[in-house]
Design an enzyme around this catalytic site. Structure first.
Site, PDB file in Angstrom:
ATOM      1  N   SER A  79       0.831  -1.197   0.000  1.00 24.83           N
ATOM      2  CA  SER A  79       0.000   0.000   0.000  1.00 24.83           C
ATOM      3  C   SER A  79       0.875   1.261   0.000  1.00 24.83           C
ATOM      4  O   SER A  79       1.640   1.471  -0.941  1.00 24.83           O
ATOM      5  CB  SER A  79      -0.955  -0.046   1.192  1.00 24.83           C
ATOM      6  OG  SER A  79      -1.992   0.898   1.060  1.00 24.83           O
ATOM      7  N   ASP A 205     -10.145  -5.898  -3.780  1.00 24.14           N
ATOM      8  CA  ASP A 205      -9.550  -4.742  -3.119  1.00 24.14           C
ATOM      9  C   ASP A 205     -10.431  -3.511  -3.344  1.00 24.14           C
ATOM     10  O   ASP A 205     -10.670  -3.116  -4.486  1.00 24.14           O
ATOM     11  CB  ASP A 205      -8.146  -4.500  -3.689  1.00 24.14           C
ATOM     12  CG  ASP A 205      -7.321  -3.522  -2.864  1.00 24.14           C
ATOM     13  OD1 ASP A 205      -7.906  -2.596  -2.282  1.00 24.14           O
ATOM     14  OD2 ASP A 205      -6.095  -3.689  -2.814  1.00 24.14           O
ATOM     15  N   HIS A 233      -7.495  -5.733   0.416  1.00 24.20           N
ATOM     16  CA  HIS A 233      -6.300  -4.891   0.374  1.00 24.20           C
ATOM     17  C   HIS A 233      -5.131  -5.449   1.189  1.00 24.20           C
ATOM     18  O   HIS A 233      -4.070  -4.845   1.201  1.00 24.20           O
ATOM     19  CB  HIS A 233      -6.666  -3.486   0.883  1.00 24.20           C
ATOM     20  CG  HIS A 233      -5.637  -2.450   0.577  1.00 24.20           C
ATOM     21  ND1 HIS A 233      -5.241  -2.139  -0.709  1.00 24.20           N
ATOM     22  CD2 HIS A 233      -4.908  -1.645   1.401  1.00 24.20           C
ATOM     23  CE1 HIS A 233      -4.327  -1.185  -0.665  1.00 24.20           C
ATOM     24  NE2 HIS A 233      -4.096  -0.877   0.594  1.00 24.20           N
TER      25      HIS A 233
END
Length: 253
Positions: A79, A205, A233
């Site tokens: 991320s 996601d 995610h």
């Protein structure tokens, strides 16, 4: 900058995502440490890393990482950690020989020429709510990361446990991290990448649409893309064995 080093073998640097710390990599550590020396980074103001104002300014952050990480290592960035890793490859290409982007994108917010991303208002709302109730804001973000995943409850529980296991992130560090997510565009860095890159995404996601992979491939046709069905995610939490297999195949390839 606090960096925990475990394992034996070639160097592997791991950067966590927004609001978390290096302990979040726990599902992968035991397996990867059998083959690699893991450098588990706590970003400034997160985990056991100290905080001073301005440490999330990108040029400062990259210089700190350059100083405290080994040369010619494989990097895994989840991320926000993936976004920072792309910036690292652009600024210090000698540091990274291969890069795994774990549920990461070169641009987290959408605009006219990058539709496969979140609306800016999502991150702006998180930033404004931090001042009201940081704990609840972080919990909302954990739920967003797990939303849609077949194993959403297990993922939320794992992320919540990790968040509770170490000192809470510093409020200003969280705000500056959100600013990076809002303002940073690393599409050119992805296009000009000096090292082989792998993108691992979950098909469910809610922060990064599945269609982003096609846009990323247009920027870098050599990018290796792996989609994991049914996860959100945090694919390395929902499917750690599959993620480890993909990572090792990429490194060995």
């Amino acid at each position: 900058m606090h960096i925990k080093i475990v394992g034996h073998g070639p160097d592997l640097v791991l950067l966590h995502g927004w609001s978390m710390h290096s302990g979040v990599w726990h599902p992968l550590v035991e397996g990867l440490a059998k083959r690699f020396t893991l450098h588990l980074v706590d970003l400034p103001g997160h985990g056991y890393s100290e905080w001073q104002q301005g440490q999330f300014e990108l040029s400062f952050l990259l210089a700190e990482l350059e100083q405290h990480t080994p040369e010619n290592a494989v990097w895994i960035g989840w991320s926000l950690g993936g976004l920072i890793s792309l910036a690292m490859d652009k600024a210090y290409p000698q540091k990274i020989r291969k890069l795994v982007l774990m549920a990461a994108t070169p641009k987290f917010v959408s605009n006219a020429d990058w539709p496969a991303a979140m609306k800016p208002s999502v991150f702006e709302n998180f930033a404004s709510s931090l001042d009201v109730d940081q704990k609840q804001t972080l919990q909302r973000f954990l739920m967003l990361q797990a939303k849609g995943s077949i194993q959403s409850r297990e993922t939320i529980r794992a992320l919540s446990d990790q968040l509770a296991n170490q000192p809470q992130p510093q409020p200003d560090a969280l705000k500056q991290g959100l600013a990076l997510l809002l303002d940073t565009d690393m599409r050119q860095a992805l296009s000009d990448a000096s090292c082989p890159m792998q993108l691992i995404l979950g098909t469910r996601d809610t922060l990064i649409p599945e269609s982003m992979a096609d846009q990323a491939k247009k920027l870098n046709p050599a990018l290796r893309v792996a989609m994991i069905d049914g996860v959100g995610h945090a694919p390395f939490i929902a499917q750690p064995q599959r993620c480890q297999e993909l990572i090792e195949q990429f490194i060995d390839g």
